[in-house]
Scaffold this active site. Structure first.
Site, PDB file in Angstrom:
ATOM      1  NE  ARG A  18      -2.392   0.723   3.734  1.00 43.72           N
ATOM      2  CZ  ARG A  18      -3.252   0.503   4.712  1.00 43.72           C
ATOM      3  NH1 ARG A  18      -4.547   0.636   4.488  1.00 43.72           N
ATOM      4  NH2 ARG A  18      -2.841   0.131   5.895  1.00 43.72           N
TER       5      ARG A  18
ATOM      6  NE  ARG B 271      -1.354   3.323   7.632  1.00 50.25           N
ATOM      7  CZ  ARG B 271      -2.580   2.882   7.915  1.00 50.25           C
ATOM      8  NH1 ARG B 271      -3.597   3.258   7.176  1.00 50.25           N
ATOM      9  NH2 ARG B 271      -2.789   2.065   8.915  1.00 50.25           N
TER      10      ARG B 271
END
Ligand code: AMP
Length: 214
Positions: free
Chosen positions: A122, A155
């Site tokens: 991601r 992240r």
């Protein structure tokens, strides 16, 4: 419509939710985003949340519930919102019942191997929050957001150790919500094993149908 979206880390919840927000003109309330904003601006809430987030653990209920209560009390949070990432514990779900009644809870599901494949790749836009995936939803230009041209980043809690912890936390603390909302007659389930990059329309139509059948 007051909607809650549930699903294991890696199921693609954030991606589907971004589409739902547009289609139904919903206010998107993501507790993860709220915590990340607080981290960025170094508020006291951000400082309180940081160590838990870095470790892939849940921020304590009283902190999280207080933050959501405050957000839902603002003028823009009327009868049209989607809660993404909240509730994540039974205590949070009970608190939400006291704050406001919810119309529907969608639980997104995918096979374990599909989920493991989606985790880890991601990448997110620093500016507008749009979600991409290195393999499944690649941006047109490396490292740059298709929507706003912002910088894409990974992240901290998408690193392997934190991912593992987040999966355990989900199983132990969040999956009991499926039973909680089934008993209340609010739960709808949607299975999404296909890649979003190549099956976007088919996936979203499946989800829209479940919502429109209400
Ligand atoms: P997310 O963006 O939803 O994956 O959330 C990122 C991190 O924020 C989680 O791993 C938790 O540390 C924290 N967090 C987000 N929502 C909650 C919640 N409802 N309860 C506790 N912690 C949360």
């Amino acid at each position: 419509m007051k909607l809650v979206v549930l699903g294991s880390p890696g199921v693609g919840k954030g991606t589907y939710t971004q589409e739902l927000v547009q289609k139904y003109n919903l206010l998107h309330i993501s507790t993860g985003d709220l915590f990340r904003e607080n981290l960025k601006s170094e508020t006291e809430l951000g400082v309180q949340a940081k160590s838990f987030m870095d470790a892939g653990q849940l921020v304590p209920d009283e902190v999280t519930i207080g933050m959501v209560k405050e957000r839902l009390s603002r003028d823009d949070a009327n009868d049209n919102f989607v809660l993404d990432g909240f509730p994540r514990t039974i205590a949070q779900a009970e608190a939400l019942t006291d704050i406001t009644p919810i119309d529907m809870v969608i639980n997104f599901k995918a096979d374990k191997d599909v989920i493991l494949g989606r985790l880890g790749g991601r990448i997110i836009c620093r500016k507008c929050g749009q979600i991409f995936h290195k393999q499944n939803i690649p941006p047109k230009q490396d490292g740059i957001c298709d929507t706003c041209g912002g910088e894409l980043y990974e992240r901290d809690d998408d690193k392997p150790e934190a991912i593992e912890k987040r999966l355990v936390v989900y199983e132990e603390q969040t999956s009991p919500l499926i039973g909680f909302y089934t008993e209340k007659g609010l739960l709808r389930e949607v299975t999404v094993n296909e890649d979003f990059g190549t099956h976007k329309e088919e996936i979203m139509n499946r989800i829209f149908k479940v919502i429109d059948e209400k």
